[in-house]
Design an enzyme around this catalytic site. Structure first.
Site, mmCIF file in Angstrom:
data_model
loop_
_atom_site.group_PDB
_atom_site.id
_atom_site.type_symbol
_atom_site.label_atom_id
_atom_site.label_comp_id
_atom_site.label_asym_id
_atom_site.label_seq_id
_atom_site.Cartn_x
_atom_site.Cartn_y
_atom_site.Cartn_z
ATOM 1 N N SER A 36 0.832 -1.197 0.000
ATOM 2 C CA SER A 36 0.000 0.000 0.000
ATOM 3 C C SER A 36 0.869 1.251 0.000
ATOM 4 O O SER A 36 1.972 1.242 0.537
ATOM 5 C CB SER A 36 -0.874 -0.017 1.261
ATOM 6 O OG SER A 36 -1.501 1.236 1.453
ATOM 7 N N THR B 66 -6.303 2.700 -6.617
ATOM 8 C CA THR B 66 -7.561 2.550 -5.868
ATOM 9 C C THR B 66 -8.475 3.723 -6.200
ATOM 10 O O THR B 66 -8.099 4.877 -6.003
ATOM 11 C CB THR B 66 -7.267 2.473 -4.361
ATOM 12 O OG1 THR B 66 -6.439 1.336 -4.141
ATOM 13 C CG2 THR B 66 -8.539 2.320 -3.551
ATOM 14 N N HIS C 194 -14.010 -2.329 -1.178
ATOM 15 C CA HIS C 194 -13.046 -1.972 -0.135
ATOM 16 C C HIS C 194 -13.420 -2.650 1.190
ATOM 17 O O HIS C 194 -13.274 -2.077 2.270
ATOM 18 C CB HIS C 194 -13.012 -0.451 0.033
ATOM 19 C CG HIS C 194 -11.663 0.132 0.330
ATOM 20 N ND1 HIS C 194 -10.925 0.841 -0.583
ATOM 21 C CD2 HIS C 194 -10.916 0.133 1.457
ATOM 22 C CE1 HIS C 194 -9.794 1.262 -0.036
ATOM 23 N NE2 HIS C 194 -9.758 0.843 1.213
ATOM 24 N N TYR D 271 -2.648 5.869 -4.499
ATOM 25 C CA TYR D 271 -3.721 6.874 -4.503
ATOM 26 C C TYR D 271 -3.253 8.021 -5.389
ATOM 27 O O TYR D 271 -2.053 8.271 -5.498
ATOM 28 C CB TYR D 271 -3.999 7.377 -3.086
ATOM 29 C CG TYR D 271 -4.658 6.347 -2.189
ATOM 30 C CD1 TYR D 271 -5.951 5.911 -2.436
ATOM 31 C CD2 TYR D 271 -3.987 5.827 -1.092
ATOM 32 C CE1 TYR D 271 -6.550 4.975 -1.607
ATOM 33 C CE2 TYR D 271 -4.585 4.888 -0.252
ATOM 34 C CZ TYR D 271 -5.871 4.471 -0.526
ATOM 35 O OH TYR D 271 -6.468 3.551 0.284
ATOM 36 N N LYS E 235 -8.673 -0.575 -8.889
ATOM 37 C CA LYS E 235 -9.254 -1.303 -7.750
ATOM 38 C C LYS E 235 -10.458 -0.532 -7.228
ATOM 39 O O LYS E 235 -10.328 0.637 -6.851
ATOM 40 C CB LYS E 235 -8.206 -1.440 -6.638
ATOM 41 C CG LYS E 235 -8.706 -2.099 -5.368
ATOM 42 C CD LYS E 235 -7.541 -2.371 -4.432
ATOM 43 C CE LYS E 235 -7.965 -3.019 -3.141
ATOM 44 N NZ LYS E 235 -8.594 -2.100 -2.196
HETATM 45 C C1 LIG Z 1 -7.385 -2.430 7.746
HETATM 46 C C2 LIG Z 1 -7.537 -2.298 6.260
HETATM 47 C C3 LIG Z 1 -6.722 -1.421 5.573
HETATM 48 C C4 LIG Z 1 -6.847 -1.287 4.183
HETATM 49 N N1 LIG Z 1 -5.995 -0.456 3.516
HETATM 50 C C5 LIG Z 1 -6.114 -0.325 2.166
HETATM 51 C C6 LIG Z 1 -5.224 0.527 1.439
HETATM 52 O O1 LIG Z 1 -4.320 1.157 1.993
HETATM 53 N N2 LIG Z 1 -5.410 0.619 0.105
HETATM 54 C C7 LIG Z 1 -6.383 -0.080 -0.557
HETATM 55 O O2 LIG Z 1 -6.525 0.046 -1.770
HETATM 56 N N3 LIG Z 1 -7.213 -0.912 0.118
HETATM 57 C C8 LIG Z 1 -7.095 -1.053 1.439
HETATM 58 N N4 LIG Z 1 -7.939 -1.905 2.120
HETATM 59 C C9 LIG Z 1 -8.927 -2.713 1.350
HETATM 60 C C10 LIG Z 1 -8.345 -4.078 0.963
HETATM 61 O O3 LIG Z 1 -7.322 -3.963 0.010
HETATM 62 C C11 LIG Z 1 -9.436 -4.992 0.368
HETATM 63 O O4 LIG Z 1 -10.047 -4.337 -0.715
HETATM 64 C C12 LIG Z 1 -10.502 -5.361 1.410
HETATM 65 O O5 LIG Z 1 -9.928 -5.582 2.669
HETATM 66 C C13 LIG Z 1 -11.240 -6.624 0.961
HETATM 67 O O6 LIG Z 1 -12.233 -6.950 1.879
HETATM 68 P P1 LIG Z 1 -12.073 -8.084 3.012
HETATM 69 O O7 LIG Z 1 -11.288 -7.458 4.117
HETATM 70 O O8 LIG Z 1 -13.486 -8.388 3.382
HETATM 71 O O9 LIG Z 1 -11.344 -9.240 2.370
HETATM 72 C C14 LIG Z 1 -7.832 -2.038 3.492
HETATM 73 C C15 LIG Z 1 -8.649 -2.931 4.203
HETATM 74 C C16 LIG Z 1 -8.505 -3.078 5.568
HETATM 75 C C17 LIG Z 1 -9.381 -4.056 6.291
#
Ligand SMILES: Cc1cc2nc3c(=O)[nH]c(=O)nc-3n(C[C@H](O)[C@H](O)[C@H](O)COP(=O)(O)O)c2cc1C
Length: 381
Positions: free
Chosen positions: A109, A158, A278, A132, A254
Site C-alpha cells: 500500500s 484505488t 473496499h 492513490y 481497484k
Molecule cells: C485495515 C484495512 C486497511 C486497508 N488499507 C487499504 C489501502 O491502503 N489501500 C487499498 O486500496 N485498500 C485497502 N484496504 C482494502 C483491501 O485492500 C481490500 O479491498 C478489502 O480488505 C477486501 O475486503 P475483506 O477485508 O473483506 O477481504 C484495506 C482494508 C482493511 C481491512
C-alpha cells in the site's frame, strides 16, 4: 488462543481481538455507516450453491492462475492494506514472506509501513503497488518511477476512496494516525500491555512510501489530512488514461463496481480491474462484489482480467467467484487478523489453510484445474 487452535477466519479474528487494543481491532474489523455492505459481502456467497461432479480422477490438483501477467501458485493474493506494522511488528515483511512461501502475489500500500524498495529486494514473488492519486502530478510520476525502478509487477490504482468512508467505530475510539485517542481509546490501549510492549520495542512507525513527501513523524500531519489535502478528488478518466500510458505495463483499477466503468477501464488500456467495495469500508449500501461480479465479467471478461475482493473467508467463496469468471481473488481481513494475532506465522497458517481448503474443495467438485470451473457448476437459489 494458540496458533494451532486457529482453524478458520473467525478463530483468527477472535485471536486478533484478544491481542489488539480495541481501537486497532475496530479499525481493521470495522466498515462504513451501518456496515450493511460489510455483512452482505460474505453472506452473498450463500446466494448460490456449488454443484459437484464425481469420479473424474482428481489425484492431482493444480491451483495456479495467470493474472496481470503473473503466474500465481494460488488463485488468491494478499490485497494491499495500510499500516500493517501497527497491527504486528512484522507487518508487510511478514505478509510478503508468507505470500512468497505460497507462491502468490501481495500488494504494498502507499500507506504501507515497509518500503517498496526493501520488500522488492527481499522477495521475488509478484508485487502490486497500490496507489492513490495525488493533486501533485509530479509526485504521482515520481512514485510510479520509484515503483518501476523496483520491478513492481503491476500498478493498482484505488478508485473507490475519492473521499474517506464514514467509519463510526473509529470516530467512537478516536482512532487516527498519529494517535489522537479519546479517553475510551486510551483505556482500551491500557488494557492490552502485550501489544504495547511489542509495538514500542520495535522499529518506529513510519510510512516510507510517503515520508519524503509528507511529515507524519513530527505529529503535525495526519492520515486524515493526507486524504483531504494531498489526494485529488477531481480525479477523472483522462487523468487515469494518462497514468496508464505513462506506466506502460500492467495497470489495474481497484474498486470498479459498474459495467460502464469496467468498459471504460478496458477502453483506456487497463489490463485488470478489481471488483471491490473496499471490504465495505467506503460506500455502505453499495452492492457486494460477488453479487456484481457476473455482469462485469460478461461485459469485459474477454478484454481485461476481472479480479474480485471483499468478504472472502473460505475456499468455497473463492471457487464460486472463479466459477463466475474472476481470474483471481483478493484477501484483506482474511490475512490481517492472522498477522495481527501471530505475525508471519499466522499469515502462513491462514494461507496454508486456504490452500488446503481449495485443494480439498476442487477435488470434491471434481476439478483438476481452475479452468475447469464454470457457471455450469453453480446454481443461484
Ligand atoms: C485495515 C484495512 C486497511 C486497508 N488499507 C487499504 C489501502 O491502503 N489501500 C487499498 O486500496 N485498500 C485497502 N484496504 C482494502 C483491501 O485492500 C481490500 O479491498 C478489502 O480488505 C477486501 O475486503 P475483506 O477485508 O473483506 O477481504 C484495506 C482494508 C482493511 C481491512
Amino acid at each position: 488462543m494458540t496458533l494451532s487452535k486457529c482453524f478458520n477466519f473467525q478463530d483468527f479474528r477472535q485471536a486478533a481481538r484478544r491481542r489488539l487494543p480495541g481501537p486497532i481491532f475496530n479499525y481493521i474489523d470495522g466498515a462504513a455507516d451501518d456496515e450493511t455492505t460489510y455483512r452482505r459481502n460474505t453472506s452473498a456467497f450463500e446466494s448460490c450453491d456449488l454443484v459437484p461432479r464425481i469420479l473424474r480422477g482428481v489425484e492431482d490438483v493444480d491451483l495456479s492462475v495467470t493474472v496481470l501477467g503473473q503466474k500465481l501458485d494460488l488463485p488468491v493474493y494478499c490485497s494491499p492494506t495500510a499500516l500493517q506494522r501497527l497491527f504486528h511488528h512484522e507487518g508487510e515483511r511478514g505478509v510478503a514472506a508468507a505470500a512468497e512461501t505460497y507462491g502468490t502475489m501481495f500488494g504494498v500500500s502507499s500507506l504501507g509501513t515497509a518500503s517498496i524498495e526493501e520488500i522488492a529486494k527481499k522477495h521475488s514473488n509478484p508485487q502490486v503497488y497500490q496507489f492513490y492519486f495525488h493533486k501533485d502530478r509530479g509526485l504521482n510520476s515520481a512514485m510510479m518511477q520509484r515503483a518501476k525502478e523496483n520491478g513492481i509487477a503491476a500498478m493498482m490504482l484505488t478508485v473507490d476512496s475519492i473521499t474517506g468512508g464514514n467509519r463510526e467505530r473509529d470516530l467512537r475510539t478516536g482512532f487516527a494516525i498519529p494517535f489522537r485517542l479519546n479517553l475510551r481509546g486510551i483505556t482500551e490501549f491500557a488494557m492490552k500491555p502485550a501489544w504495547a510492549l511489542n509495538y514500542f520495542t520495535h522499529e518506529k512507525f513510519s510510512l516510507p512510501q510517503l515520508d519524503e513527501h509528507i511529515d507524519f513523524g513530527s505529529g503535525t500531519a495526519s492520515i486524515g489530512q493526507y486524504f483531504t489535502e494531498m489526494l485529488d478528488p477531481s480525479l477523472n478518466w483522462d487523468d487515469v488514461a494518462r497514468m496508464v500510458a505513462e506506466w506502460d505495463g500492467q495497470f489495474c483499477l481497484k474498486g470498479v463496481m459498474s459495467v460502464e466503468d469496467a468498459k471504460r477501464a478496458a477502453e483506456i488500456g487497463c489490463t485488470g480491474i478489481v471488483v471491490s467495495n473496499h471490504g465495505g469500508r467506503q460506500l455502505d449500501g453499495s452492492r457486494s462484489s460477488f453479487d456484481q461480479l457476473a455482469e462485469i465479467v460478461d461485459a469485459v471478461g474477454d478484454k481485461l482480467d476481472v479480479i474480485m475482493d471483499s468478504g472472502v473467508t473460505r475456499g468455497t467463496h473463492v471457487l464460486k467467484a472463479l466459477s463466475l469468471g474472476a481470474k483471481a481473488v483478493g484477501l484483506g481481513r482474511y490475512y490481517l487478523f492472522p498477522l495481527a494475532a501471530y505475525g508471519r506465522a499466522g499469515v502462513e497458517r491462514a494461507l496454508g489453510q486456504m490452500k488446503a481448503e481449495l485443494v480439498r474443495d476442487m477435488r470434491l467438485m471434481g476439478c483438476r484445474e481452475i479452468g475447469e470451473l464454470s457457471r455450469a457448476n453453480l446454481r443461484f437459489r
